[in-house]
Design a protein around this motif. Structure first.
Motif, PDB file in Angstrom:
ATOM      1  N   MET A 499       7.600 -19.757  49.773  1.00 48.26           N
ATOM      2  CA  MET A 499       7.124 -19.331  51.092  1.00 48.26           C
ATOM      3  C   MET A 499       5.881 -18.464  50.911  1.00 48.26           C
ATOM      4  O   MET A 499       5.972 -17.275  50.577  1.00 48.26           O
ATOM      5  CB  MET A 499       8.221 -18.574  51.838  1.00 48.26           C
ATOM      6  CG  MET A 499       7.897 -18.295  53.297  1.00 48.26           C
ATOM      7  SD  MET A 499       9.359 -17.877  54.277  1.00 48.26           S
ATOM      8  CE  MET A 499       9.745 -16.241  53.658  1.00 48.26           C
ATOM      9  N   THR A 500       4.709 -19.069  51.124  1.00 49.24           N
ATOM     10  CA  THR A 500       3.442 -18.363  50.948  1.00 49.24           C
ATOM     11  C   THR A 500       2.602 -18.467  52.212  1.00 49.24           C
ATOM     12  O   THR A 500       2.887 -19.264  53.102  1.00 49.24           O
ATOM     13  CB  THR A 500       2.647 -18.969  49.770  1.00 49.24           C
ATOM     14  OG1 THR A 500       2.376 -20.357  50.050  1.00 49.24           O
ATOM     15  CG2 THR A 500       3.431 -18.861  48.475  1.00 49.24           C
ATOM     16  N   ASP A 501       1.553 -17.640  52.274  1.00 51.31           N
ATOM     17  CA  ASP A 501       0.643 -17.679  53.415  1.00 51.31           C
ATOM     18  C   ASP A 501      -0.082 -19.026  53.486  1.00 51.31           C
ATOM     19  O   ASP A 501      -0.269 -19.702  52.466  1.00 51.31           O
ATOM     20  CB  ASP A 501      -0.403 -16.565  53.304  1.00 51.31           C
ATOM     21  CG  ASP A 501       0.219 -15.180  53.419  1.00 51.31           C
ATOM     22  OD1 ASP A 501       1.366 -15.092  53.897  1.00 51.31           O
ATOM     23  OD2 ASP A 501      -0.431 -14.202  53.020  1.00 51.31           O
ATOM     24  N   GLN A 534       7.015 -24.035  55.767  1.00 43.22           N
ATOM     25  CA  GLN A 534       5.829 -24.345  56.567  1.00 43.22           C
ATOM     26  C   GLN A 534       5.751 -23.384  57.749  1.00 43.22           C
ATOM     27  O   GLN A 534       6.171 -23.712  58.856  1.00 43.22           O
ATOM     28  CB  GLN A 534       5.873 -25.798  57.046  1.00 43.22           C
ATOM     29  CG  GLN A 534       5.778 -26.810  55.911  1.00 43.22           C
ATOM     30  CD  GLN A 534       5.692 -28.233  56.425  1.00 43.22           C
ATOM     31  OE1 GLN A 534       6.685 -28.836  56.808  1.00 43.22           O
ATOM     32  NE2 GLN A 534       4.492 -28.782  56.445  1.00 43.22           N
ATOM     33  N   PRO A 535       5.214 -22.181  57.514  1.00 46.76           N
ATOM     34  CA  PRO A 535       5.101 -21.219  58.613  1.00 46.76           C
ATOM     35  C   PRO A 535       4.038 -21.667  59.616  1.00 46.76           C
ATOM     36  O   PRO A 535       3.101 -22.380  59.266  1.00 46.76           O
ATOM     37  CB  PRO A 535       4.668 -19.934  57.901  1.00 46.76           C
ATOM     38  CG  PRO A 535       3.972 -20.404  56.658  1.00 46.76           C
ATOM     39  CD  PRO A 535       4.679 -21.664  56.247  1.00 46.76           C
ATOM     40  N   PRO A 536       4.166 -21.253  60.878  1.00 51.63           N
ATOM     41  CA  PRO A 536       3.193 -21.664  61.889  1.00 51.63           C
ATOM     42  C   PRO A 536       1.866 -20.930  61.732  1.00 51.63           C
ATOM     43  O   PRO A 536       1.810 -19.816  61.195  1.00 51.63           O
ATOM     44  CB  PRO A 536       3.872 -21.289  63.206  1.00 51.63           C
ATOM     45  CG  PRO A 536       4.747 -20.128  62.837  1.00 51.63           C
ATOM     46  CD  PRO A 536       5.224 -20.411  61.449  1.00 51.63           C
ATOM     47  N   LEU A 537       0.805 -21.557  62.224  1.00 52.19           N
ATOM     48  CA  LEU A 537      -0.515 -20.930  62.224  1.00 52.19           C
ATOM     49  C   LEU A 537      -0.775 -20.151  63.512  1.00 52.19           C
ATOM     50  O   LEU A 537      -1.529 -19.195  63.518  1.00 52.19           O
ATOM     51  CB  LEU A 537      -1.604 -21.998  62.056  1.00 52.19           C
ATOM     52  CG  LEU A 537      -1.963 -22.411  60.627  1.00 52.19           C
ATOM     53  CD1 LEU A 537      -3.045 -23.471  60.660  1.00 52.19           C
ATOM     54  CD2 LEU A 537      -2.423 -21.226  59.812  1.00 52.19           C
ATOM     55  N   PHE A 584      -2.005 -16.393  63.003  1.00 54.14           N
ATOM     56  CA  PHE A 584      -1.440 -15.537  61.966  1.00 54.14           C
ATOM     57  C   PHE A 584      -2.326 -15.574  60.725  1.00 54.14           C
ATOM     58  O   PHE A 584      -2.691 -16.640  60.242  1.00 54.14           O
ATOM     59  CB  PHE A 584      -0.034 -16.013  61.582  1.00 54.14           C
ATOM     60  CG  PHE A 584       0.993 -15.795  62.656  1.00 54.14           C
ATOM     61  CD1 PHE A 584       1.448 -14.525  62.952  1.00 54.14           C
ATOM     62  CD2 PHE A 584       1.516 -16.861  63.366  1.00 54.14           C
ATOM     63  CE1 PHE A 584       2.402 -14.319  63.934  1.00 54.14           C
ATOM     64  CE2 PHE A 584       2.463 -16.678  64.345  1.00 54.14           C
ATOM     65  CZ  PHE A 584       2.907 -15.394  64.640  1.00 54.14           C
ATOM     66  N   LYS A 585      -2.658 -14.399  60.207  1.00 54.52           N
ATOM     67  CA  LYS A 585      -3.416 -14.340  58.956  1.00 54.52           C
ATOM     68  C   LYS A 585      -2.499 -14.508  57.753  1.00 54.52           C
ATOM     69  O   LYS A 585      -2.939 -14.900  56.681  1.00 54.52           O
ATOM     70  CB  LYS A 585      -4.165 -13.007  58.874  1.00 54.52           C
ATOM     71  CG  LYS A 585      -5.261 -12.862  59.919  1.00 54.52           C
ATOM     72  CD  LYS A 585      -5.964 -11.530  59.766  1.00 54.52           C
ATOM     73  CE  LYS A 585      -7.055 -11.365  60.820  1.00 54.52           C
ATOM     74  NZ  LYS A 585      -7.731 -10.054  60.725  1.00 54.52           N
ATOM     75  N   GLY A 586      -1.221 -14.185  57.932  1.00 60.01           N
ATOM     76  CA  GLY A 586      -0.285 -14.311  56.822  1.00 60.01           C
ATOM     77  C   GLY A 586       1.124 -13.998  57.275  1.00 60.01           C
ATOM     78  O   GLY A 586       1.360 -13.538  58.399  1.00 60.01           O
ATOM     79  N   LEU A 587       2.083 -14.220  56.375  1.00 54.53           N
ATOM     80  CA  LEU A 587       3.483 -13.976  56.693  1.00 54.53           C
ATOM     81  C   LEU A 587       3.743 -12.499  56.975  1.00 54.53           C
ATOM     82  O   LEU A 587       4.636 -12.152  57.748  1.00 54.53           O
ATOM     83  CB  LEU A 587       4.357 -14.433  55.522  1.00 54.53           C
ATOM     84  CG  LEU A 587       4.333 -15.932  55.197  1.00 54.53           C
ATOM     85  CD1 LEU A 587       5.053 -16.189  53.881  1.00 54.53           C
ATOM     86  CD2 LEU A 587       4.970 -16.738  56.309  1.00 54.53           C
ATOM     87  N   GLY A 588       2.966 -11.629  56.335  1.00 53.19           N
ATOM     88  CA  GLY A 588       3.169 -10.200  56.521  1.00 53.19           C
ATOM     89  C   GLY A 588       2.918  -9.733  57.938  1.00 53.19           C
ATOM     90  O   GLY A 588       3.365  -8.646  58.326  1.00 53.19           O
ATOM     91  N   GLU A 589       2.185 -10.527  58.733  1.00 59.16           N
ATOM     92  CA  GLU A 589       1.918 -10.162  60.124  1.00 59.16           C
ATOM     93  C   GLU A 589       3.126 -10.399  61.026  1.00 59.16           C
ATOM     94  O   GLU A 589       3.180  -9.894  62.133  1.00 59.16           O
ATOM     95  CB  GLU A 589       0.737 -10.972  60.663  1.00 59.16           C
ATOM     96  CG  GLU A 589      -0.608 -10.502  60.159  1.00 59.16           C
ATOM     97  CD  GLU A 589      -1.741 -11.131  60.945  1.00 59.16           C
ATOM     98  OE1 GLU A 589      -1.481 -12.073  61.694  1.00 59.16           O
ATOM     99  OE2 GLU A 589      -2.874 -10.679  60.803  1.00 59.16           O
ATOM    100  N   MET A 590       4.072 -11.204  60.559  1.00 59.53           N
ATOM    101  CA  MET A 590       5.225 -11.536  61.392  1.00 59.53           C
ATOM    102  C   MET A 590       6.299 -10.458  61.257  1.00 59.53           C
ATOM    103  O   MET A 590       6.579  -9.988  60.151  1.00 59.53           O
ATOM    104  CB  MET A 590       5.824 -12.884  60.982  1.00 59.53           C
ATOM    105  CG  MET A 590       4.915 -14.079  61.197  1.00 59.53           C
ATOM    106  SD  MET A 590       5.813 -15.613  60.831  1.00 59.53           S
ATOM    107  CE  MET A 590       4.476 -16.807  60.972  1.00 59.53           C
ATOM    108  N   ARG A 606      10.800 -25.646  59.296  1.00 58.02           N
ATOM    109  CA  ARG A 606      10.388 -26.928  58.739  1.00 58.02           C
ATOM    110  C   ARG A 606      10.216 -26.751  57.236  1.00 58.02           C
ATOM    111  O   ARG A 606       9.400 -25.952  56.800  1.00 58.02           O
ATOM    112  CB  ARG A 606       9.077 -27.405  59.359  1.00 58.02           C
ATOM    113  CG  ARG A 606       9.176 -27.520  60.870  1.00 58.02           C
ATOM    114  CD  ARG A 606       7.877 -27.989  61.460  1.00 58.02           C
ATOM    115  NE  ARG A 606       7.865 -27.785  62.893  1.00 58.02           N
ATOM    116  CZ  ARG A 606       6.881 -28.144  63.688  1.00 58.02           C
ATOM    117  NH1 ARG A 606       5.822 -28.725  63.178  1.00 58.02           N
ATOM    118  NH2 ARG A 606       6.942 -27.931  64.967  1.00 58.02           N
ATOM    119  N   LEU A 607      10.996 -27.479  56.483  1.00 59.82           N
ATOM    120  CA  LEU A 607      10.893 -27.436  55.028  1.00 59.82           C
ATOM    121  C   LEU A 607      10.365 -28.774  54.528  1.00 59.82           C
ATOM    122  O   LEU A 607      10.721 -29.820  55.047  1.00 59.82           O
ATOM    123  CB  LEU A 607      12.261 -27.160  54.386  1.00 59.82           C
ATOM    124  CG  LEU A 607      12.907 -25.801  54.653  1.00 59.82           C
ATOM    125  CD1 LEU A 607      14.195 -25.681  53.877  1.00 59.82           C
ATOM    126  CD2 LEU A 607      11.969 -24.666  54.300  1.00 59.82           C
TER     127      LEU A 607
END
Length: 649
Positions: A499-501, A534-537, A584-590, A606-607
């Motif tokens: 799980m990456t940005d 697959q994180p959202p944009l 989102f700039k990255g996962l850390g923003e969530m 979604r994997l």
């Protein structure tokens, strides 16, 4: 090598399809491009305009699809200035399926919303003939390789009330591994259409004289009863439910029809469809079905105090002996890939679950004896799972490895349920720890870039702290591709999720981790344990609509999904300019809730599973990309393929 404006190629019309057919359809055989024509006829039947569909397989490899629907319009298109039927077959993004604002449209719940259906059939055929009957006339037009070769012409008269379309296509063998249409697979497809559209007559004929016809007045129940060969725990539960006009949560007409049953033994039968399109890889609509059955059976078991002490039901316990046929209607569905084998639409989970749960709970309480048998099946599965977990615990206790201190482990010892998330950065790791399901999800935050391990010997691998922690957390040792499957005996997690940005650094870390697993832990990939999250944009903040519709937050994976969500909101009466869109700039923003809902929850995430390619194909490429002495080769490769990758992006 120069890189100038002349280096950029622009493909016009249907050229992209012929240039890269694999991006638009299956290329093992031509069935999918014929299915696109069949789907159009089935969409006419779904709208109530078609009662018969006939398919003919010819000796020369071509196929004909004929229906008695309304017939494709032949009038001059007001924008393109050519006959509408020509626009449909020569332009990728053309068709009635985009008219989502029309609540009476036959294509409102069509499966072809990628807009690349029959135009792809045309592009990949040596010849394609279309005959249309409508408005008292009979019209014909012919194409070759995507281009018009015989312009539309009126070739005769027809009865005023007669209408329909006949399409004959000759698939171009150069684009397919096999030029033959698999008849058995085609028969299954046609039969499924008849099952999902009760009263529709579908026939398949060959020039050898063989003819088969399907017509189901009592579709799903009859079909499922024929497929299940074990002893049933109760009668087949069938029903359908769709959102009424003015529904506050879902578009009018969206919903599902279903037939499901529990069997004590034998093979399971599971089939799902979205807007008549088969989804053999499942998706979010099946997740909604799974959630509804779990909630309903669990509620029944708790209400009647049927659960033994210490037994906690899980969704897989309830669902382990379920057979089903599910047909969902989803407005503007989002699929994984152009072949539409898996549904990705997030709102389909809540849609199917909401439509199914109450009717199923009512049915269980109306059939208490059968419901108790179903509950007993789920309890047996839970007890078996508990025993398996105890065996895993013994193996764990016999080991001497000390787990990494930064690992936030899960409580469960059931490998089939456990998941390890390798998360980029402490910030995202903190949100993931707070938002996860502590029972089955473990978090291992990674600090900085992982070591490039392509040329690192196994004996020196654990000198790197990050690699050491990953291996110890997994519970397995480095191994070669030809190692026995026993190397995975002590694996602690059934899913390992990277799980990456969604940026360049995140992609780099993902590549480095893939290199580690491919080079030193190949059995992990071979057995399907490695995944990409697959994180959202985008996040879309939707304003409130009166007291009954509070503000909402929607998420989009990419630009295409963002546009689809805005289209759907416009149908609901929400102006696009009133929707606040943030990237989102990255996962850390969530925050933890957002990260759980969008990226970690099994119901909505979604994997992407990582597959193990042929070693003869992958190893040279990996060596060229990751070896230290291959910088010249990498530069040459990027100069050759850079523009191509940019064009795809």
């Amino acid at each position: 090598m120069s890189y100038t404006a002349e280096s950029i190629s622009v493909l016009k019309g249907l050229e992209p399809v012929r240039h890269r057919p694999g991006m638009y359809t299956r290329t093992d055989h031509p069935l999918h491009i014929i299915q696109e024509v069949i789907d159009n006829a089935a969409d006419e039947a779904l709208g109530g305009f078609c009662t018969r569909i006939g398919v003919i397989l010819h000796r020369d490899g071509s196929a004909t699809v004929q229906d008695d629907g309304r017939g494709i319009p032949v009038e001059i298109h007001p924008v393109e200035g050519v006959p509408t039927v020509e626009v449909v077959y020569t332009q990728l993004h053309a068709g009635g399926k985009f008219n989502k604002n029309d609540g009476t449209s036959a294509y409102r719940f069509s499966g072809g919303l990628h807009g690349v259906g029959v135009s792809v059939t045309n592009a990949l055929s040596t010849r394609l003939e279309v005959e249309v009957v409508r408005n008292g006339g009979r019209f014909q037009v012919a194409f070759a390789g995507g281009n018009v070769i015989e312009p539309l012409a009126r070739v005769g008269d027809a009865p005023k009330r007669a209408s329909g379309t006949r399409v004959r296509a000759w698939p171009d063998p150069q684009f397919f591994d096999s030029p033959n249409i698999p008849q058995a697979e085609l028969e299954r497809l046609l039969r499924s259409k008849a099952v999902l559209l009760p009263g529709l007559e579908i026939s398949l004929a060959t020039e050898a004289g063989e003819t088969k016809t399907w017509r189901f007045e009592n579709g799903m129940q009859q079909y499922l009863a024929e497929q299940v060969d074990g002893e049933l725990a109760g009668p087949i539960f069938t029903g359908e439910k769709y959102a009424a006009a003015g529904d506050e949560n879902f578009p009018t007409g969206s919903g599902a029809a279903w037939a499901l049953c529990w069997s004590t033994d034998g093979n399971l039968a599971r089939e799902s469809y979205v807007n008549l399109i088969p989804t053999p890889a499942g998706g979010t609509h099946e997740t909604g079905l799974r959630q509804a059955t779990f909630d309903a059976v669990k509620s029944f078991a708790e209400h009647h105090a049927l659960l033994p002490k210490g037994i906690k039901l899980a969704a897989e316990d309830v669902f382990s002996r379920v057979s089903f046929v599910l047909a969902a209607r989803v407005l503007d569905p989002s699929f994984q890939g152009q072949t539409k084998e898996r549904l990705n639409s997030r709102d389909a989970v809540a849609l199917v679950s909401r439509m199914l749960r109450d009717p199923l709970e009512l049915w269980l309480n109306e059939h208490p004896d059968e419901a108790k048998k179903i509950t007993e099946l789920a309890i047996k599965a839970a007890q078996a799972r508990s025993r398996a977990g105890q065996k895993v615990e013994k193996r764990k206790q016999s080991g001497v490895a000390i787990l990494p201190g930064k690992l936030s482990d899960c409580q469960s010892e059931d490998i089939n349920r456990n998941e390890l998330f390798l998360v980029e950065g402490d910030s995202a790791g903190g949100s993931a720890k707070s938002g996860r399901d502590k029972e089955v999800q473990a978090i291992l935050p990674l600090r900085g870039k992982v070591l490039n391990t392509w040329e690192v010997e196994p004996g020196s691998l654990f000198a790197n702290r990050e690699v050491h922690d990953i291996a110890v957390a997994l519970g397995i040792d480095p191994h070669l591709p030809d190692a026995s499957d026993s190397v995975l005996e002590n694996l602690r997690y059934g899913k390992v999720v990277i799980m990456t940005d969604a940026d360049v650094d995140g992609s780099h870390i993902r590549v480095l981790l893939c290199t580690l697993f491919y080079r030193h832990f190949p059995k992990l990939i071979e057995h399907g344990h490695l995944y990409f999250a697959q994180p959202p944009l985008y996040r879309l903040d939707v304003p409130a609509q009166g007291k009954k519709r509070p503000p909402r937050k929607l998420y989009a994976l990419d630009d295409v999904e963002r546009t689809a969500l805005l289209d759907r909101l416009q149908i609901e009466g929400i102006k696009p300019e009133s929707v606040a869109i943030s990237r989102f700039k990255g996962l850390g923003e969530m925050n933890p809730e957002q990260l759980w809902e969008t990226t970690m929850s099994p119901d909505t995430r979604r994997l992407m599973r990582v597959r193990l390619p042929q070693e003869s194909e992958a190893k040279p490429v990996m060596n060229m990309l990751m070896a230290k002495n291959e910088s010249a080769g990498r530069r040459a490769w990027m100069e050759t393929n850079g523009a191509l990758i940019g064009a795809e992006i």
